[in-house]
Design a protein around this motif. Sequence first.
Motif, PDB file in Angstrom:
ATOM      1  N   ASP A 309       0.840  -1.221  -0.045  1.00 52.44           N
ATOM      2  CA  ASP A 309       0.018   0.044  -0.129  1.00 52.44           C
ATOM      3  C   ASP A 309       0.995   1.188   0.075  1.00 52.44           C
ATOM      4  N   SER A 311      -0.442   4.509  -0.620  1.00 54.21           N
ATOM      5  CA  SER A 311      -1.267   5.637  -0.492  1.00 54.21           C
ATOM      6  C   SER A 311      -0.461   6.510   0.256  1.00 54.21           C
ATOM      7  N   LEU A 326      -8.018   8.153  -4.362  1.00 53.11           N
ATOM      8  CA  LEU A 326      -7.913   8.327  -2.957  1.00 53.11           C
ATOM      9  C   LEU A 326      -8.745   9.249  -2.240  1.00 53.11           C
ATOM     10  N   VAL A 327      -9.425  10.282  -3.030  1.00 50.52           N
ATOM     11  CA  VAL A 327     -10.443  11.102  -2.760  1.00 50.52           C
ATOM     12  C   VAL A 327     -11.626  10.159  -2.499  1.00 50.52           C
ATOM     13  N   ALA A 328     -11.697   9.133  -3.335  1.00 52.96           N
ATOM     14  CA  ALA A 328     -13.313   8.220  -3.275  1.00 52.96           C
ATOM     15  C   ALA A 328     -13.046   7.216  -2.262  1.00 52.96           C
ATOM     16  N   GLY A 329     -11.909   7.135  -1.494  1.00 53.83           N
ATOM     17  CA  GLY A 329     -11.532   6.194  -0.436  1.00 53.83           C
ATOM     18  C   GLY A 329     -11.160   4.999  -0.781  1.00 53.83           C
ATOM     19  N   GLY A 330     -10.299   5.113  -2.037  1.00 63.30           N
ATOM     20  CA  GLY A 330      -9.676   3.735  -2.595  1.00 63.30           C
ATOM     21  C   GLY A 330      -8.260   3.663  -1.990  1.00 63.30           C
ATOM     22  N   ARG A 331      -7.572   2.722  -2.381  1.00 62.57           N
ATOM     23  CA  ARG A 331      -6.125   2.516  -2.076  1.00 62.57           C
ATOM     24  C   ARG A 331      -5.135   2.638  -3.325  1.00 62.57           C
TER      25      ARG A 331
END
Length: 334
Positions: A309, A311, A326-331
Amino acid sequence: MAVTEQALTLNWQRSAGCGELRPEHAGQEFVLMGWVNRTRDHGGLVFVDLRDRSGVVQVVFDPTVGAAVFRKAEQLRPEYVVAVRGRVRLRPPGTANPNLATGEVEVEAHDLLLLNSSKTPPLPVNENKEVDESVRLRYRYLDLRRPEGLRALRLRYEVTRAIRAFLDRHGFWEIETPMLTRSTPEGARDFLVPSRLHPGAFYALPQSPQLFKQLLMVAGVERYFQIARCFRDEDLRADRQPEFTQLDLEMSFVSRDEILALVEELVATVSAEVGVRLPRPFPRLSYAEAKQRFGSDKPDLRFALELKDVSPALAKTEFRVFREALVAGGRIIG
């Protein structure tokens, strides 16, 4: 190897394999039969490497032992098939061959019988040189004489023998199932065999013994295995061809952990039988862990290429694709 009528008339009877002779046999007389692997004429002596399925041994022809036999030995060529009668002796100091199982001994020949002569082979039999595949397949009987071909056949035999011995100790029955059956839904097309008694009808060759092993389990066999031939009319893959063999086994009244433990022991035991020691216990990964760490449900653990990861390192990136993820909560992993 067919022994000629002449050989039988002269009462030649093979008494040892070429690769079986050891220092403890020194002084004993044997009859060997096999193929001429190599010849070396050193003027006063002729050396012949004689080969059969068990291995290679050096045979020495000395004119002081038998002039007539020596003259016949001078005519030998690679792949001639011969019978040799002689006495085993230790090789002279400094001449042992550590690359041969029989390297400490040689056979002093005092009788020689030519069983069959040979033309010059179209491919080298006594060494594993690279040969065009079309030539190898055209002369498959010669290709299989080569060390690599015989080694592969022996390995397969030893693996299947070890499988049978292991499963027998664990209460499995080996049961043969039919080759000519009805078509069942599988992952590939069937190979079909027309029925002579029922024109217009066809048998299907089994893609796997699935139907029959279910029948056996319901019938109460409890533990069954089969080294089964499978037929699938599909394109070639790296690990599969239209006709292949698989180990098929079934168990009743067991848990998942019992099955995993037995298969692990089977693989480790069979591998050890053929000289490969596997570390135990085998690692066990859940589907979720495998996907998270490797991105695959069949990861190759020989390579330390786990997903990481990244991120945090890219939290301030200006790269639009990463930033939106990243804004959408992904990695971001790689």
